[in-house]
Design a protein around this motif. Structure first.
Motif, mmCIF file in Angstrom:
data_model
loop_
_atom_site.group_PDB
_atom_site.id
_atom_site.type_symbol
_atom_site.label_atom_id
_atom_site.label_comp_id
_atom_site.label_asym_id
_atom_site.label_seq_id
_atom_site.Cartn_x
_atom_site.Cartn_y
_atom_site.Cartn_z
ATOM 1 N N GLY A 1 0.764 -1.126 0.077
ATOM 2 C CA GLY A 1 -0.027 0.036 0.095
ATOM 3 C C GLY A 1 0.904 1.290 0.095
ATOM 4 N N GLY A 2 2.156 1.080 0.787
ATOM 5 C CA GLY A 2 2.920 2.381 0.725
ATOM 6 C C GLY A 2 3.546 2.532 -0.355
ATOM 7 N N TRP A 3 3.761 1.750 -1.370
ATOM 8 C CA TRP A 3 4.300 1.750 -2.585
ATOM 9 C C TRP A 3 3.244 2.282 -3.629
ATOM 10 N N LYS A 4 2.067 1.753 -3.320
ATOM 11 C CA LYS A 4 1.191 2.225 -4.297
ATOM 12 C C LYS A 4 0.927 3.747 -4.171
ATOM 13 N N ASN A 5 0.875 4.209 -3.043
ATOM 14 C CA ASN A 5 0.943 5.714 -2.473
ATOM 15 C C ASN A 5 1.744 6.494 -3.336
ATOM 16 N N PHE A 6 2.856 6.105 -3.385
ATOM 17 C CA PHE A 6 3.918 6.898 -4.278
ATOM 18 C C PHE A 6 3.352 7.141 -5.618
ATOM 19 N N PHE A 7 3.178 5.755 -6.296
ATOM 20 C CA PHE A 7 2.709 6.002 -7.625
ATOM 21 C C PHE A 7 1.158 6.329 -7.878
ATOM 22 N N GLY A 8 0.382 6.199 -6.661
ATOM 23 C CA GLY A 8 -1.045 6.530 -7.075
ATOM 24 C C GLY A 8 -1.685 5.198 -7.553
ATOM 25 N N GLY A 9 -2.825 5.193 -7.665
ATOM 26 C CA GLY A 9 -3.928 4.036 -8.288
ATOM 27 C C GLY A 9 -4.424 3.163 -7.353
ATOM 28 N N ARG A 10 -5.062 2.123 -7.752
ATOM 29 C CA ARG A 10 -5.953 1.201 -6.983
ATOM 30 C C ARG A 10 -4.966 0.508 -5.881
ATOM 31 N N ILE A 11 -5.312 0.576 -4.546
ATOM 32 C CA ILE A 11 -4.614 -0.148 -3.681
ATOM 33 C C ILE A 11 -5.173 -1.353 -3.477
ATOM 34 N N GLU A 12 -4.984 -2.765 -4.113
ATOM 35 C CA GLU A 12 -5.742 -3.787 -4.040
ATOM 36 C C GLU A 12 -5.502 -4.534 -2.868
ATOM 37 N N SER A 13 -4.274 -4.386 -2.509
ATOM 38 C CA SER A 13 -3.766 -5.216 -1.068
ATOM 39 C C SER A 13 -4.790 -4.886 0.002
ATOM 40 N N TYR A 14 -5.161 -3.544 -0.012
ATOM 41 C CA TYR A 14 -6.016 -3.139 1.145
ATOM 42 C C TYR A 14 -7.656 -3.584 1.030
ATOM 43 N N ASP A 15 -7.937 -3.926 -0.391
ATOM 44 C CA ASP A 15 -9.410 -4.186 -0.893
ATOM 45 C C ASP A 15 -9.585 -5.469 0.041
ATOM 46 N N LYS A 16 -8.842 -6.439 0.041
ATOM 47 C CA LYS A 16 -9.113 -7.416 0.623
ATOM 48 C C LYS A 16 -9.722 -7.655 2.057
#
Lengths: 108, 167
Positions: B90-105
């Motif tokens: 999630g932290g990585w995705k925050n950098f690039f933006g976009g859907r955070i699939e790992s939190y969805d679960k």
């Protein structure tokens, strides 16, 4: 939970008639987990999933907030609370405020 | 030769305290979360197959015009958290933006769980329906400045349970 106090989160108590309104009543509590539970939850976070310690703590705290709200309503002579709402906010790391509010009324 | 050995020796703590926890988190997190999600899905399926109705709604008034015997406030809540591995993703995705699939679960699980619990509660306690259901989400642990590896989200569902009078 309720000692003869009717609670509802709809505008009326279904099937009952409201005869008097006493305004907004509220109850709140701030709870902190102990350090050991925090550490335990931190480790539970390793795999994710349900954090039982937090679930229980927040349920207890919410019941306490409800009790305080009901005491407030009782002090005003009401026998029911309608339109009950809950709010939760993290006050600081490891502590949360649970807040319950509603409108105290008398029903027949 | 000796230099290589010393470098490798120094990498051991790095491996033990940085790489290994995340690896374990990835492996056991996936396993544990998959298990509880499947369990919930199985419970929902069993309930659907048993012919149980769907008494939970967010209508503000009772759906039937018949007399009402009792009504009360009911609620269910659960706290869930993503795994360290998912938090890192999630932290990585925050950098690039976009859907955070790992939190969805886990967030999806929590929301389904509270609604399922409400339905079970209504069926077990013999309520005909639960109206005006609200689902709320809140963060219970703030991630502090120094990352303390704890993140919890609480889901609460509450509504008014109704029993119609049979006459």
């Amino acid at each position: 939970m309720s000692q003869g106090m009717h609670l509802s989160n709809t505008e009326t108590i279904p099937g009952k008639l409201i005869t008097a309104s006493y305004g907004l009543v509220q109850g709140s509590t701030v709870r902190a987990k102990n350090v050991f539970k925090d550490i335990g939850a931190g480790f539970k976070n390793m795999v994710g999933g349900e954090l039982k310690a937090y679930t229980e703590l927040l349920q207890e705290a919410r019941n306490e907030a409800l009790q305080r709200m009901m005491m407030d309503a009782q002090a005003r002579g009401a026998n029911a609370i309608v339109n009950v709402r809950f709010a939760t906010s993290a006050v600081s790391g490891g502590a949360a405020e649970l807040f319950a509010y509603g409108t105290a009324v008398t029903i027949q | 030769m000796e230099v290589v050995f010393i470098i490798l020796l120094n990498l051991i703590p790095v491996f033990l305290f940085v790489v290994l926890p995340f690896f374990l988190s990835w492996v056991f997190g996936n396993w544990h979360q998959g298990r509880i999600i499947n369990q919930l899905a199985a419970e929902e399926m069993a309930l659907n197959n048993s012919g149980a109705g769907h008494p939970v709604s967010n209508l503000s008034k009772p759906s039937q015009a018949t007399g009402i015997e009792t009504s009360m406030l009911v609620m269910s809540s659960v706290s869930v958290g993503p795994s360290w591995w998912q938090m890192m993703l999630g932290g990585w995705k925050n950098f690039f933006g976009g859907r955070i699939e790992s939190y969805d679960k886990m967030l999806g699980y929590g929301r389904r769980k509270v609604l399922h619990d409400m339905r079970v509660q209504a069926l077990q306690q013999g309520f005909d329906e639960i109206i005006n259901v609200r689902v709320e989400t809140s963060m219970v642990t703030k991630k502090s400045q120094r990352d303390d590896k704890t993140a919890g989200y609480e889901f609460i569902a509450y509504g008014t349970a109704i029993k119609y009078s049979r006459s």
